[in-house]
Design an enzyme around this catalytic site. Structure first.
Site, PDB file in Angstrom:
ATOM      1  N   HIS A  39       0.771  -1.130  -0.155  1.00  0.00           N
ATOM      2  CA  HIS A  39       0.088  -0.147   0.056  1.00  0.00           C
ATOM      3  C   HIS A  39       0.941   1.255  -0.179  1.00  0.00           C
ATOM      4  O   HIS A  39       2.175   1.306   0.128  1.00  0.00           O
ATOM      5  CB  HIS A  39      -0.815  -0.024   1.046  1.00  0.00           C
ATOM      6  CG  HIS A  39      -2.227  -0.607   1.220  1.00  0.00           C
ATOM      7  ND1 HIS A  39      -1.883  -2.141   1.469  1.00  0.00           N
ATOM      8  CD2 HIS A  39      -3.627  -0.564   0.630  1.00  0.00           C
ATOM      9  CE1 HIS A  39      -3.255  -2.659   1.346  1.00  0.00           C
ATOM     10  NE2 HIS A  39      -3.947  -1.743   0.830  1.00  0.00           N
ATOM     11  N   LYS A  86      -0.584   5.033   4.598  1.00  0.00           N
ATOM     12  CA  LYS A  86      -1.440   4.008   5.129  1.00  0.00           C
ATOM     13  C   LYS A  86      -1.120   3.812   6.489  1.00  0.00           C
ATOM     14  O   LYS A  86      -0.073   3.642   6.902  1.00  0.00           O
ATOM     15  CB  LYS A  86      -1.598   2.777   4.449  1.00  0.00           C
ATOM     16  CG  LYS A  86      -2.702   1.739   5.046  1.00  0.00           C
ATOM     17  CD  LYS A  86      -3.138   0.740   4.043  1.00  0.00           C
ATOM     18  CE  LYS A  86      -3.946  -0.155   4.641  1.00  0.00           C
ATOM     19  NZ  LYS A  86      -5.174   0.551   4.913  1.00  0.00           N
TER      20      LYS A  86
END
Length: 259
Positions: A149, A153
Site C-alpha cells: 500500500h 496508510k
C-alpha cells in the site's frame, strides 16, 4: 427515488472521491458532508450542507445513508450518532479492534449498519473462492500473503490482508491469531506447517495490492488482486449505500450479504 448520501471525512482522499462519484450518480444525492472544523472551508466545492458535529448533520438528513472511510475511533463515534439519528451507516474503515467490531454488531441489532474492510467486488469474490482452493490443495501447501500500500496508510497489515488471512485460516480450521506470522528475522528455524505469513510493504502512492501464495511440492499458485484506483472502493461503498436502506436491522451486514 434518489438516496441521500452523507459523507464523513469528506476532505480526505477517499471522502472526496465518494463525494464526486455520488454527485455523478443520478440515483444518489450528496445531501451533506462532515469534516473536522479546520477543514470545513475546503468542502464548499460540494455545494451542500457541511458540519463537524455528526449528530447535528445526521439529524438534518432523515432516511439518509452515511458513507464513512475515516478512522476506527471516528467511525465508532459516527456509528453511535447514526444509530441515534436513525440513518443507515456504511463503513469502509479498516483497523477496527475486536471490541469495536463487537460494538458495531451490538449497534446493528437496532440500526442499519454495513461494514467491510474492503469494498472491492473482486476481493469479496476472492473471499468466496479461496476456501475451496485451500481445501482442495490440502495441508501440504504453505499459505503466505504479501500486501502493498501507499506510504500514508496507517494500519498494518491492511484490513483486507487480515480478512483474507482469516478466510485462509478458517479453511484450515485454524484461529488466525494462533498461526499468523507478521515478522521474520534472524535464525528462525524451519517454517511451521500451522502458519500463515503476512508481510507488509509500504511506499509511493500504491492504492492496494494483495497476493496470496499457496506453495506445495513442485509448484506454486499466486493469486493477486490489484486496486487501480480508489474509485473501485468508492463504487462498492455507494452500491452498498443504495442496498442497505432496503434491509432490516438485526445484523452487521457485509459485502458478502449484498453480493
Amino acid at each position: 427515488m434518489s438516496t441521500s448520501i452523507i459523507v464523513t471525512g469528506a476532505g480526505g482522499r477517499m471522502g472526496s472521491t465518494i463525494c464526486r462519484m455520488a454527485q455523478e450518480d443520478p440515483a444518489l444525492t450528496l445531501a451533506a458532508v462532515v469534516e473536522r472544523p479546520e477543514r470545513l472551508a475546503s468542502l464548499d466545492v460540494w455545494k451542500c450542507p457541511a458540519g463537524s458535529d455528526a449528530d447535528a448533520v445526521f439529524a438534518q438528513v432523515p432516511g439518509g445513508v452515511v458513507v464513512d472511510f475515516t478512522s476506527p475511533e471516528a467511525s465508532m463515534a459516527n456509528a453511535r450518532a447514526a444509530a441515534k439519528a436513525g440513518v443507515s451507516h456504511v463503513i469502509g474503515t479498516t483497523g477496527l479492534t475486536a471490541e469495536q467490531k463487537a460494538e458495531l454488531a451490538e449497534l446493528a441489532k437496532t440500526a442499519r449498519i454495513f461494514w467491510a474492510p474492503n469494498m472491492s467486488i473482486g476481493v469479496n469474490v476472492l473471499l468466496k473462492i479461496l476456501p475451496q482452493l485451500v481445501q482442495q490443495l490440502g495441508e501440504q501447501y504453505d499459505l503466505e500473503m504479501v500486501e502493498l500500500h501507499h506510504n500514508r496508510k496507517k494500519d498494518s497489515p491492511s484490513g483486507t490482508a487480515l480478512r483474507l488471512a482469516e478466510c485462509l485460516a478458517e479453511a484450515r480450521g485454524w484461529n488466525l491469531p494462533d498461526v499468523a506470522n507478521y515478522h521474520r528475522e534472524g535464525i528462525i528455524g524451519e517454517r511451521p506447517k500451522d502458519e500463515i505469513g503476512i508481510q507488509t510493504i509500504r511506499g509511493g502512492d500504491v492504492v492496494g495490492v494483495h497476493t496470496v501464495y499457496a506453495m506445495g511440492p513442485g509448484e506454486r499458485i499466486e493469486i493477486t488482486h490489484q486496486a487501480h484506483s480508489r474509485e473501485n472502493f468508492a463504487q462498492g461503498a455507494l452500491r452498498a449505500a443504495k442496498w442497505l436502506p432496503q434491509q432490516q436491522p438485526g445484523k452487521l451486514y457485509s459485502m458478502l450479504d449484498m453480493l
